[in-house]
Design a protein around this motif. Structure first.
Motif, PDB file in Angstrom:
ATOM      1  N   ARG A 140       0.873  -1.165   0.000  1.00 18.89           N
ATOM      2  CA  ARG A 140       0.000   0.000   0.000  1.00 18.89           C
ATOM      3  C   ARG A 140       0.911   1.215   0.000  1.00 18.89           C
ATOM      4  O   ARG A 140       1.858   1.274   0.772  1.00 18.89           O
ATOM      5  CB  ARG A 140      -0.888  -0.002   1.242  1.00 18.89           C
ATOM      6  CG  ARG A 140      -1.801  -1.222   1.328  1.00 18.89           C
ATOM      7  CD  ARG A 140      -2.479  -1.313   2.669  1.00 18.89           C
ATOM      8  NE  ARG A 140      -3.342  -2.482   2.760  1.00 18.89           N
ATOM      9  CZ  ARG A 140      -3.950  -2.868   3.869  1.00 18.89           C
ATOM     10  NH1 ARG A 140      -3.784  -2.175   4.980  1.00 18.89           N
ATOM     11  NH2 ARG A 140      -4.718  -3.936   3.859  1.00 18.89           N
ATOM     12  N   ALA A 141       0.607   2.165  -0.832  1.00 25.81           N
ATOM     13  CA  ALA A 141       1.517   3.296  -1.041  1.00 25.81           C
ATOM     14  C   ALA A 141       1.872   4.001   0.255  1.00 25.81           C
ATOM     15  O   ALA A 141       2.993   4.427   0.455  1.00 25.81           O
ATOM     16  CB  ALA A 141       0.911   4.288  -2.022  1.00 25.81           C
ATOM     17  N   GLU A 167       5.195   9.067  -2.597  1.00 22.31           N
ATOM     18  CA  GLU A 167       3.981   8.266  -2.516  1.00 22.31           C
ATOM     19  C   GLU A 167       3.292   8.151  -3.869  1.00 22.31           C
ATOM     20  O   GLU A 167       2.800   7.081  -4.227  1.00 22.31           O
ATOM     21  CB  GLU A 167       3.017   8.878  -1.495  1.00 22.31           C
ATOM     22  CG  GLU A 167       3.553   8.886  -0.068  1.00 22.31           C
ATOM     23  CD  GLU A 167       3.896   7.498   0.434  1.00 22.31           C
ATOM     24  OE1 GLU A 167       3.046   6.592   0.317  1.00 22.31           O
ATOM     25  OE2 GLU A 167       5.016   7.307   0.934  1.00 22.31           O
ATOM     26  N   SER A 168       3.246   9.244  -4.610  1.00 23.62           N
ATOM     27  CA  SER A 168       2.583   9.198  -5.915  1.00 23.62           C
ATOM     28  C   SER A 168       3.345   8.307  -6.894  1.00 23.62           C
ATOM     29  O   SER A 168       2.740   7.629  -7.735  1.00 23.62           O
ATOM     30  CB  SER A 168       2.425  10.606  -6.490  1.00 23.62           C
ATOM     31  OG  SER A 168       3.689  11.212  -6.722  1.00 23.62           O
ATOM     32  N   GLU A 171       2.467   4.716  -5.955  1.00 21.12           N
ATOM     33  CA  GLU A 171       1.121   4.399  -6.436  1.00 21.12           C
ATOM     34  C   GLU A 171       1.108   4.155  -7.934  1.00 21.12           C
ATOM     35  O   GLU A 171       0.452   3.227  -8.422  1.00 21.12           O
ATOM     36  CB  GLU A 171       0.159   5.536  -6.092  1.00 21.12           C
ATOM     37  CG  GLU A 171      -0.223   5.606  -4.630  1.00 21.12           C
ATOM     38  CD  GLU A 171      -1.328   6.633  -4.399  1.00 21.12           C
ATOM     39  OE1 GLU A 171      -2.499   6.218  -4.324  1.00 21.12           O
ATOM     40  OE2 GLU A 171      -0.995   7.826  -4.311  1.00 21.12           O
TER      41      GLU A 171
END
Length: 279
Positions: A140-141, A167-168, A171
């Protein structure tokens, strides 16, 4: 417990009600029931001496991953009851000793499937599909960017932790690989603290993700190169029969093309968002 769903993993012992069956071996050592119960309680679980109302998780030792042929044995009866509960829509998690070891250390563990033997008799547990010690639960990011403290006065690897760019990128990598039918995992308890990992056949890819916004690109890329080489080296020393492939994932294309040729020379797969060419 009614209607509880399972994504194939037990993510925590918190609020679970456990019972144990068979001999529980954790990290190669037999763990007595009282110690198992104590460890579980430290993680927020409650335990019972046998399968009764309210059990949500069975820790299955003794013949874990093998067919259970003696239906009179207690551990077999426990699996039969767990299977019956599942058939009635009351999902009961089942983990083996290795999985219990992951959970008491705060890591996720695969929830094992139960299948009937073609020869009849009691159910058998299906071995975990993930390799303990390398790949953990699906990534999970928000869980990325975790690194262990080092002896450096300033831990440069912590620069990425919690940043929106980092984080992006994680993802986007998860979505990209999902489009190829590949599931991305977090690190497992006994593995280095890589940002993302996945398996293709016998190859295990371990990746470090680096953001390049608002910081020195050279510093970030140098750091990432050292980290992924270290991760792959550690795993090659401890895991046999699998090829370890280091991957450096960047937020965007590096400003200097020399990093591409350097990565190739070092055997590192260098890629970046949004296309992630080569991955």
């Amino acid at each position: 417990m009614t209607g509880r769903t399972c994504d194939g993993w037990v993510h925590s012992l918190k609020a679970e009600t456990l019972c144990f069956t068979g001999k529980i071996v954790v990290d190669g050592q037999w763990m007595v029931r009282t110690e198992c119960a104590r460890k579980a309680k430290q993680r927020g679980a409650t335990t019972k001496t046998d399968f009764s109302s309210g059990i949500t998780l069975v820790v299955h030792g003794d013949l874990a991953g093998k067919q259970v042929s003696d239906t009179r044995r207690n551990y077999s009866g426990t699996l039969v009851t767990a299977e019956r509960e599942r058939e009635q829509g009351h999902h009961v998690h089942v983990v083996d000793g290795d999985g219990f070891g992951e959970l008491i250390h705060g890591f996720s563990a695969p929830c094992l499937e139960l299948r009937r033997s073609p020869q009849g008799g009691g159910p058998m547990v299906v071995p975990a599909h993930a390799a303990y010690g390398v790949l953990g639960a699906p990534l999970r990011a928000r869980n990325s960017g975790r690194h262990q403290p080092t002896e450096l006065t300033v831990d440069l690897s912590s620069l990425d932790e919690g940043t929106a760019a980092h984080e992006s990128t994680v993802e986007a990598l998860i979505r990209h690989l999902a489009g190829r039918g590949i599931e991305v995992h977090s690190d497992a308890r006994n593995s280095p603290r890589f940002d993302a990992g996945w398996a293709i056949g016998q190859d295990i890819f371990v990746a470090e993700v680096k953001s390049l916004t608002g910081t020195s690109q050279d510093q970030q890329i140098r750091l990432g190169i050292g980290q992924v080489l270290d991760y792959a080296h550690q795993l090659r020393l401890t895991v046999s029969g699998r090829s370890m492939r280091p991957v450096l994932v960047l937020e965007k294309a590096p400003a200097d093309d020399r990093w591409i040729s350097l990565a190739q020379e070092l055997g590192i797969q260098l890629t970046w968002a949004p296309a992630f060419h080569g991955v």
